[in-house]
Write a protein that holds these residues in place. Structure first.
Motif, PDB file in Angstrom:
ATOM      1  N   LYS A  51       0.834  -1.205   0.000  1.00  0.00           N
ATOM      2  CA  LYS A  51       0.000   0.000   0.000  1.00  0.00           C
ATOM      3  C   LYS A  51       0.870   1.255   0.000  1.00  0.00           C
ATOM      4  CE  LYS A  51      -4.150  -1.716  -0.010  1.00  0.00           C
ATOM      5  NZ  LYS A  51      -4.945  -1.608  -1.259  1.00  0.00           N
ATOM      6  N   HIS A  52       1.969   1.205   0.737  1.00  0.00           N
ATOM      7  CA  HIS A  52       2.877   2.341   0.787  1.00  0.00           C
ATOM      8  C   HIS A  52       3.459   2.616  -0.597  1.00  0.00           C
ATOM      9  CE1 HIS A  52       3.680   1.217   5.304  1.00  0.00           C
ATOM     10  NE2 HIS A  52       2.409   1.403   5.024  1.00  0.00           N
ATOM     11  N   LYS A  53       3.869   1.546  -1.261  1.00  0.00           N
ATOM     12  CA  LYS A  53       4.428   1.697  -2.612  1.00  0.00           C
ATOM     13  C   LYS A  53       3.363   2.199  -3.577  1.00  0.00           C
ATOM     14  CE  LYS A  53       7.900  -1.975  -2.118  1.00  0.00           C
ATOM     15  NZ  LYS A  53       8.299  -3.333  -2.584  1.00  0.00           N
ATOM     16  N   GLU A  54       2.152   1.695  -3.406  1.00  0.00           N
ATOM     17  CA  GLU A  54       1.072   2.069  -4.308  1.00  0.00           C
ATOM     18  C   GLU A  54       0.804   3.569  -4.272  1.00  0.00           C
ATOM     19  OE1 GLU A  54      -3.249   0.193  -5.217  1.00  0.00           O
ATOM     20  OE2 GLU A  54      -3.021   0.991  -3.180  1.00  0.00           O
ATOM     21  N   TYR A  89      -7.561  15.879   8.680  1.00  0.00           N
ATOM     22  CA  TYR A  89      -6.904  16.227   7.422  1.00  0.00           C
ATOM     23  C   TYR A  89      -6.780  14.998   6.524  1.00  0.00           C
ATOM     24  CZ  TYR A  89      -2.764  14.105   9.541  1.00  0.00           C
ATOM     25  OH  TYR A  89      -1.900  13.230  10.141  1.00  0.00           O
ATOM     26  N   ALA A  90      -6.729  15.270   5.229  1.00  0.00           N
ATOM     27  CA  ALA A  90      -6.484  14.217   4.250  1.00  0.00           C
ATOM     28  C   ALA A  90      -5.005  14.170   3.895  1.00  0.00           C
ATOM     29  CB  ALA A  90      -7.312  14.458   2.993  1.00  0.00           C
ATOM     30  N   ALA A  91      -4.353  15.322   3.976  1.00  0.00           N
ATOM     31  CA  ALA A  91      -2.937  15.408   3.628  1.00  0.00           C
ATOM     32  C   ALA A  91      -2.386  16.722   4.156  1.00  0.00           C
ATOM     33  CB  ALA A  91      -2.753  15.328   2.115  1.00  0.00           C
ATOM     34  N   TYR A  92      -1.068  16.841   4.134  1.00  0.00           N
ATOM     35  CA  TYR A  92      -0.440  18.105   4.536  1.00  0.00           C
ATOM     36  C   TYR A  92       0.973  18.167   3.992  1.00  0.00           C
ATOM     37  CZ  TYR A  92       2.395  15.605   8.008  1.00  0.00           C
ATOM     38  OH  TYR A  92       3.295  14.761   8.616  1.00  0.00           O
ATOM     39  N   THR A 119      -7.041   6.954   5.219  1.00  0.00           N
ATOM     40  CA  THR A 119      -8.478   6.830   5.459  1.00  0.00           C
ATOM     41  C   THR A 119      -9.289   7.889   4.719  1.00  0.00           C
ATOM     42  OG1 THR A 119      -8.438   8.211   7.461  1.00  0.00           O
ATOM     43  CG2 THR A 119      -8.057   5.847   7.741  1.00  0.00           C
ATOM     44  N   ALA A 120      -8.634   8.952   4.261  1.00  0.00           N
ATOM     45  CA  ALA A 120      -9.331   9.973   3.483  1.00  0.00           C
ATOM     46  C   ALA A 120      -9.181   9.748   1.982  1.00  0.00           C
ATOM     47  CB  ALA A 120      -8.799  11.356   3.839  1.00  0.00           C
ATOM     48  N   LEU A 121      -8.182   8.971   1.601  1.00  0.00           N
ATOM     49  CA  LEU A 121      -7.871   8.800   0.182  1.00  0.00           C
ATOM     50  C   LEU A 121      -8.230   7.424  -0.363  1.00  0.00           C
ATOM     51  CD1 LEU A 121      -4.376  10.550   0.186  1.00  0.00           C
ATOM     52  CD2 LEU A 121      -6.618  11.578  -0.169  1.00  0.00           C
ATOM     53  N   TYR A 122      -8.561   6.505   0.529  1.00  0.00           N
ATOM     54  CA  TYR A 122      -8.901   5.140   0.131  1.00  0.00           C
ATOM     55  C   TYR A 122     -10.311   4.808   0.606  1.00  0.00           C
ATOM     56  CZ  TYR A 122      -4.216   3.694  -1.403  1.00  0.00           C
ATOM     57  OH  TYR A 122      -3.036   3.556  -2.099  1.00  0.00           O
ATOM     58  N   GLY A 150      -9.992   0.051   1.518  1.00  0.00           N
ATOM     59  CA  GLY A 150      -8.686  -0.474   1.160  1.00  0.00           C
ATOM     60  C   GLY A 150      -8.261  -0.214  -0.273  1.00  0.00           C
ATOM     61  N   PHE A 151      -9.113   0.441  -1.067  1.00  0.00           N
ATOM     62  CA  PHE A 151      -8.785   0.712  -2.467  1.00  0.00           C
ATOM     63  C   PHE A 151      -8.670   2.226  -2.692  1.00  0.00           C
ATOM     64  CE2 PHE A 151     -10.857  -3.409  -2.497  1.00  0.00           C
ATOM     65  CZ  PHE A 151     -10.002  -4.153  -3.306  1.00  0.00           C
ATOM     66  N   MET A 152      -7.674   2.607  -3.479  1.00  0.00           N
ATOM     67  CA  MET A 152      -7.436   4.021  -3.730  1.00  0.00           C
ATOM     68  C   MET A 152      -8.603   4.662  -4.478  1.00  0.00           C
ATOM     69  SD  MET A 152      -4.399   5.877  -5.928  1.00  0.00           S
ATOM     70  CE  MET A 152      -3.054   5.222  -4.930  1.00  0.00           C
ATOM     71  N   ASP A 153      -9.046   5.798  -3.955  1.00  0.00           N
ATOM     72  CA  ASP A 153     -10.021   6.637  -4.640  1.00  0.00           C
ATOM     73  C   ASP A 153      -9.196   7.610  -5.489  1.00  0.00           C
ATOM     74  OD1 ASP A 153     -11.836   8.531  -5.446  1.00  0.00           O
ATOM     75  OD2 ASP A 153     -12.774   8.793  -3.485  1.00  0.00           O
ATOM     76  N   LYS A 154      -8.992   7.269  -6.753  1.00  0.00           N
ATOM     77  CA  LYS A 154      -8.048   8.023  -7.581  1.00  0.00           C
ATOM     78  C   LYS A 154      -8.417   9.496  -7.753  1.00  0.00           C
ATOM     79  CE  LYS A 154      -5.566   4.542 -10.216  1.00  0.00           C
ATOM     80  NZ  LYS A 154      -5.196   4.090 -11.579  1.00  0.00           N
ATOM     81  N   PRO A 155      -9.678   9.844  -8.028  1.00  0.00           N
ATOM     82  CA  PRO A 155      -9.983  11.268  -8.148  1.00  0.00           C
ATOM     83  C   PRO A 155      -9.659  12.056  -6.881  1.00  0.00           C
ATOM     84  CG  PRO A 155     -11.739   9.969  -9.112  1.00  0.00           C
ATOM     85  CD  PRO A 155     -10.834   9.007  -8.404  1.00  0.00           C
ATOM     86  N   GLU A 156     -10.024  11.498  -5.719  1.00  0.00           N
ATOM     87  CA  GLU A 156      -9.750  12.187  -4.451  1.00  0.00           C
ATOM     88  C   GLU A 156      -8.254  12.242  -4.175  1.00  0.00           C
ATOM     89  OE1 GLU A 156     -11.134  14.324  -1.116  1.00  0.00           O
ATOM     90  OE2 GLU A 156     -12.155  13.636  -2.919  1.00  0.00           O
TER      91      GLU A 156
END
Length: 316
Positions: free
Chosen positions: A87-90, A120-123, A144-147, A150-156
Protein backbone atom coordinates in the motif's frame (compact mmCIF):
# COMPACT_ATOMS: atom_id res chain seq x y z
CA UNK A 1 6.61 -84.86 39.31
CA UNK A 2 2.89 -84.49 39.13
CA UNK A 3 2.97 -82.20 42.16
CA UNK A 4 5.66 -80.10 40.49
CA UNK A 5 3.51 -79.66 37.35
CA UNK A 6 0.58 -78.57 39.53
CA UNK A 7 2.73 -76.03 41.32
CA UNK A 8 4.09 -74.63 38.03
CA UNK A 9 0.56 -74.40 36.60
CA UNK A 10 -0.64 -72.49 39.63
CA UNK A 11 2.33 -70.05 39.35
CA UNK A 12 1.54 -69.46 35.66
CA UNK A 13 -2.15 -68.75 36.33
CA UNK A 14 -1.23 -66.36 39.14
CA UNK A 15 1.22 -64.50 36.85
CA UNK A 16 -1.43 -64.10 34.12
CA UNK A 17 -3.98 -62.76 36.57
CA UNK A 18 -1.46 -60.30 38.00
CA UNK A 19 -0.56 -59.01 34.54
CA UNK A 20 -4.22 -58.40 33.68
CA UNK A 21 -4.78 -56.46 36.88
CA UNK A 22 -1.66 -54.34 36.21
CA UNK A 23 -2.90 -53.44 32.71
CA UNK A 24 -6.23 -52.29 34.10
CA UNK A 25 -4.45 -49.99 36.52
CA UNK A 26 -2.06 -48.52 33.92
CA UNK A 27 -4.61 -47.61 31.28
CA UNK A 28 -8.03 -47.16 32.77
CA UNK A 29 -9.90 -45.25 30.05
CA UNK A 30 -11.89 -43.22 32.54
CA UNK A 31 -8.81 -42.21 34.45
CA UNK A 32 -6.89 -41.20 31.29
CA UNK A 33 -9.67 -38.89 30.12
CA UNK A 34 -10.00 -37.11 33.43
CA UNK A 35 -6.26 -36.55 33.81
CA UNK A 36 -5.68 -34.91 30.36
CA UNK A 37 -5.34 -31.09 30.78
CA UNK A 38 -7.65 -28.80 28.77
CA UNK A 39 -5.62 -27.16 25.96
CA UNK A 40 -4.85 -23.46 26.55
CA UNK A 41 -6.33 -21.26 23.78
CA UNK A 42 -3.71 -19.67 21.52
CA UNK A 43 -3.59 -15.95 22.39
CA UNK A 44 -4.39 -13.42 19.66
CA UNK A 45 -1.14 -11.82 18.51
CA UNK A 46 -0.80 -8.18 19.54
CA UNK A 47 1.14 -5.58 17.56
CA UNK A 48 4.66 -5.00 18.75
CA UNK A 49 6.64 -1.79 18.60
CA UNK A 50 5.80 1.85 19.11
CA UNK A 51 2.34 3.23 18.41
CA UNK A 52 1.91 6.77 17.09
CA UNK A 53 -0.63 9.00 18.80
CA UNK A 54 -1.02 10.81 15.46
CA UNK A 55 -1.95 7.63 13.63
CA UNK A 56 1.33 7.48 11.72
CA UNK A 57 1.89 4.17 9.95
CA UNK A 58 5.35 4.78 8.55
CA UNK A 59 7.87 7.50 7.77
CA UNK A 60 10.02 7.29 4.65
CA UNK A 61 13.01 9.28 3.48
CA UNK A 62 12.56 10.58 -0.05
CA UNK A 63 15.28 10.80 -2.68
CA UNK A 64 13.81 11.72 -6.03
CA UNK A 65 11.46 8.90 -6.97
CA UNK A 66 12.86 6.51 -4.36
CA UNK A 67 11.74 6.08 -0.76
CA UNK A 68 13.49 4.24 2.05
CA UNK A 69 11.86 3.29 5.33
CA UNK A 70 12.91 5.52 8.19
CA UNK A 71 10.50 4.32 10.88
CA UNK A 72 7.34 2.27 11.14
CA UNK A 73 4.72 2.06 13.86
CA UNK A 74 2.27 -0.50 15.15
CA UNK A 75 -1.12 0.03 13.55
CA UNK A 76 -4.59 -0.25 15.04
CA UNK A 77 -6.19 -3.51 13.91
CA UNK A 78 -8.94 -1.65 12.05
CA UNK A 79 -6.27 -0.01 9.86
CA UNK A 80 -4.09 -3.11 9.46
CA UNK A 81 -4.43 -3.10 5.67
CA UNK A 82 -2.50 0.17 5.55
CA UNK A 83 0.50 -1.33 7.30
CA UNK A 84 1.22 -3.20 4.07
CA UNK A 85 4.37 -2.08 2.29
CA UNK A 86 2.51 -2.71 -0.95
CA UNK A 87 0.00 0.00 0.00
CA UNK A 88 2.88 2.34 0.79
CA UNK A 89 4.43 1.70 -2.61
CA UNK A 90 1.07 2.07 -4.31
CA UNK A 91 0.34 5.54 -2.97
CA UNK A 92 3.93 6.73 -3.48
CA UNK A 93 4.09 5.37 -7.03
CA UNK A 94 0.88 7.22 -7.84
CA UNK A 95 2.37 10.45 -6.55
CA UNK A 96 5.54 10.00 -8.63
CA UNK A 97 3.41 9.15 -11.64
CA UNK A 98 1.53 12.45 -11.37
CA UNK A 99 4.17 14.87 -10.11
CA UNK A 100 7.43 15.04 -12.10
CA UNK A 101 10.59 14.42 -10.11
CA UNK A 102 12.29 17.57 -11.40
CA UNK A 103 9.52 19.72 -9.91
CA UNK A 104 9.85 18.52 -6.31
CA UNK A 105 13.52 18.51 -5.21
CA UNK A 106 12.42 19.99 -1.86
CA UNK A 107 10.36 16.90 -0.90
CA UNK A 108 12.55 14.92 1.50
CA UNK A 109 10.16 12.95 3.68
CA UNK A 110 6.90 11.03 3.30
CA UNK A 111 4.63 10.45 6.30
CA UNK A 112 1.86 7.87 5.88
CA UNK A 113 -1.07 8.06 8.28
CA UNK A 114 -4.15 5.92 8.91
CA UNK A 115 -6.54 7.75 11.20
CA UNK A 116 -10.20 8.36 10.41
CA UNK A 117 -10.42 10.73 13.38
CA UNK A 118 -7.75 13.06 12.00
CA UNK A 119 -9.06 16.31 10.55
CA UNK A 120 -6.90 16.23 7.42
CA UNK A 121 -6.48 14.22 4.25
CA UNK A 122 -2.94 15.41 3.63
CA UNK A 123 -0.44 18.10 4.54
CA UNK A 124 2.96 19.52 3.75
CA UNK A 125 5.31 21.06 6.29
CA UNK A 126 9.00 21.92 6.57
CA UNK A 127 11.08 19.03 7.92
CA UNK A 128 12.61 21.61 10.24
CA UNK A 129 9.93 22.09 12.90
CA UNK A 130 11.10 25.65 13.44
CA UNK A 131 10.47 26.33 9.73
CA UNK A 132 13.91 27.87 9.25
CA UNK A 133 14.99 25.56 6.43
CA UNK A 134 12.44 25.73 3.63
CA UNK A 135 14.58 23.67 1.26
CA UNK A 136 13.44 20.39 2.88
CA UNK A 137 9.76 19.45 3.20
CA UNK A 138 7.68 16.48 4.24
CA UNK A 139 4.31 15.42 2.87
CA UNK A 140 1.75 13.52 4.90
CA UNK A 141 -1.02 11.41 3.36
CA UNK A 142 -3.94 9.98 5.34
CA UNK A 143 -5.03 6.64 3.88
CA UNK A 144 -8.48 6.83 5.46
CA UNK A 145 -9.33 9.97 3.48
CA UNK A 146 -7.87 8.80 0.18
CA UNK A 147 -8.90 5.14 0.13
CA UNK A 148 -12.29 3.44 0.26
CA UNK A 149 -12.40 -0.05 1.79
CA UNK A 150 -8.69 -0.47 1.16
CA UNK A 151 -8.78 0.71 -2.47
CA UNK A 152 -7.44 4.02 -3.73
CA UNK A 153 -10.02 6.64 -4.64
CA UNK A 154 -8.05 8.02 -7.58
CA UNK A 155 -9.98 11.27 -8.15
CA UNK A 156 -9.75 12.19 -4.45
CA UNK A 157 -6.14 11.06 -4.16
CA UNK A 158 -5.05 12.72 -7.40
CA UNK A 159 -6.75 16.02 -6.59
CA UNK A 160 -5.23 16.03 -3.10
CA UNK A 161 -1.73 15.25 -4.37
CA UNK A 162 -1.83 18.04 -6.92
CA UNK A 163 -3.11 20.42 -4.24
CA UNK A 164 -0.29 19.49 -1.88
CA UNK A 165 2.24 19.90 -4.65
CA UNK A 166 0.78 23.38 -5.17
CA UNK A 167 1.98 24.17 -1.65
CA UNK A 168 5.45 22.76 -2.33
CA UNK A 169 5.66 24.84 -5.50
CA UNK A 170 4.75 28.09 -3.77
CA UNK A 171 6.32 27.76 -0.32
CA UNK A 172 9.86 26.43 -0.79
CA UNK A 173 13.04 28.39 -0.08
CA UNK A 174 13.14 29.92 -3.55
CA UNK A 175 9.73 31.49 -2.93
CA UNK A 176 9.73 32.39 0.76
CA UNK A 177 12.35 34.04 2.98
CA UNK A 178 12.08 32.32 6.37
CA UNK A 179 14.56 34.70 7.99
CA UNK A 180 12.19 37.66 7.78
CA UNK A 181 9.75 37.87 10.68
CA UNK A 182 6.11 38.84 10.31
CA UNK A 183 6.70 42.25 11.85
CA UNK A 184 9.49 42.94 9.35
CA UNK A 185 7.70 41.54 6.30
CA UNK A 186 6.71 44.21 3.75
CA UNK A 187 4.88 41.74 1.49
CA UNK A 188 2.77 38.75 2.50
CA UNK A 189 3.76 36.64 5.51
CA UNK A 190 2.78 33.01 4.93
CA UNK A 191 3.49 31.58 8.35
CA UNK A 192 6.73 30.03 7.08
CA UNK A 193 8.20 33.42 6.15
CA UNK A 194 7.89 36.46 3.94
CA UNK A 195 7.07 36.13 0.23
CA UNK A 196 9.84 37.12 -2.15
CA UNK A 197 9.00 39.76 -4.72
CA UNK A 198 9.13 37.32 -7.65
CA UNK A 199 7.20 34.53 -5.89
CA UNK A 200 3.89 33.07 -6.96
CA UNK A 201 2.23 33.98 -3.67
CA UNK A 202 3.45 37.57 -3.68
CA UNK A 203 1.71 38.36 -6.95
CA UNK A 204 -1.28 36.20 -6.06
CA UNK A 205 -1.81 38.05 -2.80
CA UNK A 206 -1.40 41.50 -4.38
CA UNK A 207 -3.78 40.73 -7.23
CA UNK A 208 -6.48 38.76 -5.44
CA UNK A 209 -6.33 39.19 -1.66
CA UNK A 210 -4.98 42.57 -0.69
CA UNK A 211 -8.37 44.29 -0.63
CA UNK A 212 -10.15 41.67 1.48
CA UNK A 213 -7.42 40.13 3.64
CA UNK A 214 -8.23 42.34 6.61
CA UNK A 215 -11.73 40.86 6.69
CA UNK A 216 -10.20 37.44 7.30
CA UNK A 217 -7.71 38.53 9.94
CA UNK A 218 -9.01 41.59 11.78
CA UNK A 219 -12.68 40.69 12.03
CA UNK A 220 -11.86 37.01 12.63
CA UNK A 221 -14.23 36.12 9.81
CA UNK A 222 -14.10 32.46 8.83
CA UNK A 223 -13.20 31.28 5.37
CA UNK A 224 -16.75 30.04 4.93
CA UNK A 225 -18.15 33.52 5.66
CA UNK A 226 -15.69 35.02 3.22
CA UNK A 227 -16.69 32.50 0.57
CA UNK A 228 -20.39 33.23 1.02
CA UNK A 229 -19.69 36.93 0.60
CA UNK A 230 -17.28 36.64 -2.35
CA UNK A 231 -18.16 33.39 -4.13
CA UNK A 232 -17.06 34.59 -7.55
CA UNK A 233 -13.54 35.13 -6.21
CA UNK A 234 -12.87 31.53 -5.27
CA UNK A 235 -12.68 28.24 -7.14
CA UNK A 236 -13.96 26.40 -4.05
CA UNK A 237 -15.23 27.19 -0.59
CA UNK A 238 -12.02 25.74 0.85
CA UNK A 239 -9.97 28.22 -1.16
CA UNK A 240 -11.40 31.03 0.94
CA UNK A 241 -9.60 29.66 4.03
CA UNK A 242 -6.54 31.81 3.40
CA UNK A 243 -4.23 32.86 0.54
CA UNK A 244 -2.07 29.75 0.92
CA UNK A 245 -4.99 27.38 0.44
CA UNK A 246 -6.44 29.59 -2.28
CA UNK A 247 -3.31 29.42 -4.43
CA UNK A 248 -3.07 25.64 -3.99
CA UNK A 249 -6.73 25.16 -4.95
CA UNK A 250 -6.40 27.53 -7.91
CA UNK A 251 -3.28 25.70 -9.08
CA UNK A 252 -5.13 22.38 -8.88
CA UNK A 253 -7.90 23.77 -11.11
CA UNK A 254 -5.27 25.18 -13.47
CA UNK A 255 -3.89 21.66 -13.87
CA UNK A 256 -7.17 19.76 -14.08
CA UNK A 257 -9.12 22.08 -16.36
CA UNK A 258 -8.82 21.02 -19.98
CA UNK A 259 -8.38 24.58 -21.24
CA UNK A 260 -8.06 28.10 -19.92
CA UNK A 261 -10.92 29.35 -17.81
CA UNK A 262 -13.28 31.16 -20.16
CA UNK A 263 -15.14 33.30 -17.62
CA UNK A 264 -14.35 36.76 -16.33
CA UNK A 265 -14.68 36.15 -12.59
CA UNK A 266 -11.78 36.57 -10.23
CA UNK A 267 -11.77 32.80 -9.73
CA UNK A 268 -11.20 32.39 -13.49
CA UNK A 269 -8.45 35.01 -13.41
CA UNK A 270 -6.71 33.14 -10.60
CA UNK A 271 -6.69 29.93 -12.63
CA UNK A 272 -5.41 31.66 -15.76
CA UNK A 273 -2.72 33.58 -13.86
CA UNK A 274 -0.56 30.45 -13.77
CA UNK A 275 -0.25 30.54 -17.57
CA UNK A 276 1.98 33.57 -17.06
CA UNK A 277 4.62 31.30 -15.55
CA UNK A 278 6.64 29.06 -17.87
CA UNK A 279 7.49 26.75 -14.95
CA UNK A 280 3.85 26.26 -13.95
CA UNK A 281 2.72 25.70 -17.55
CA UNK A 282 5.44 23.09 -18.10
CA UNK A 283 4.53 21.26 -14.90
CA UNK A 284 0.85 21.35 -15.87
CA UNK A 285 1.62 19.67 -19.19
CA UNK A 286 3.75 17.02 -17.48
CA UNK A 287 1.04 16.18 -14.93
CA UNK A 288 -1.72 16.06 -17.50
CA UNK A 289 0.16 13.45 -19.54
CA UNK A 290 -0.35 10.98 -16.69
CA UNK A 291 -3.86 11.88 -15.51
CA UNK A 292 -6.04 8.79 -15.34
CA UNK A 293 -9.06 10.18 -13.49
CA UNK A 294 -11.81 12.72 -13.93
CA UNK A 295 -12.76 15.20 -11.23
CA UNK A 296 -15.92 17.28 -11.21
CA UNK A 297 -14.31 20.66 -10.60
CA UNK A 298 -17.69 22.33 -10.20
CA UNK A 299 -18.13 20.36 -6.97
CA UNK A 300 -14.50 20.22 -5.90
CA UNK A 301 -14.08 20.20 -2.15
CA UNK A 302 -17.72 21.03 -1.51
CA UNK A 303 -19.08 17.50 -1.27
CA UNK A 304 -16.18 15.48 0.07
CA UNK A 305 -16.78 11.90 1.07
CA UNK A 306 -15.38 12.85 4.46
CA UNK A 307 -15.58 16.25 6.11
CA UNK A 308 -11.83 16.75 6.28
CA UNK A 309 -9.64 19.69 5.58
CA UNK A 310 -7.12 19.05 2.84
CA UNK A 311 -4.24 20.38 4.92
CA UNK A 312 -3.23 20.10 8.51
CA UNK A 313 -1.25 23.34 8.45
CA UNK A 314 -3.24 26.52 8.08
CA UNK A 315 -1.33 29.24 6.30
CA UNK A 316 -1.91 32.91 7.05
Amino acid sequence: MKDLRIVLLMVLVFAILSACNDDDEVVPSKSKTSSTPTPTPTPTPTPTGETSAEGIVAIYNVNGNEITLNKEYSVNASYAIYASKEKHKEVWNYFTKLIPESARPQLKRLVLVADDNADYAAYVAPVDENAQDLSAWEMGLNFTALYIDGFMDKPETGYTMIHEFGHLLTLHAGQIDSKISESSCSSFFTGEGCTKSSSYLNSFFDDFWKDIYAELTQSQSSGQNLYEKYKSRFVTGYAASNPGEDIAESFTHFVLKLDKASGSTMADKKINSFYDYTEASTIRDQIRKNLDFEYALSNARTSQRRAKRICRHQHN
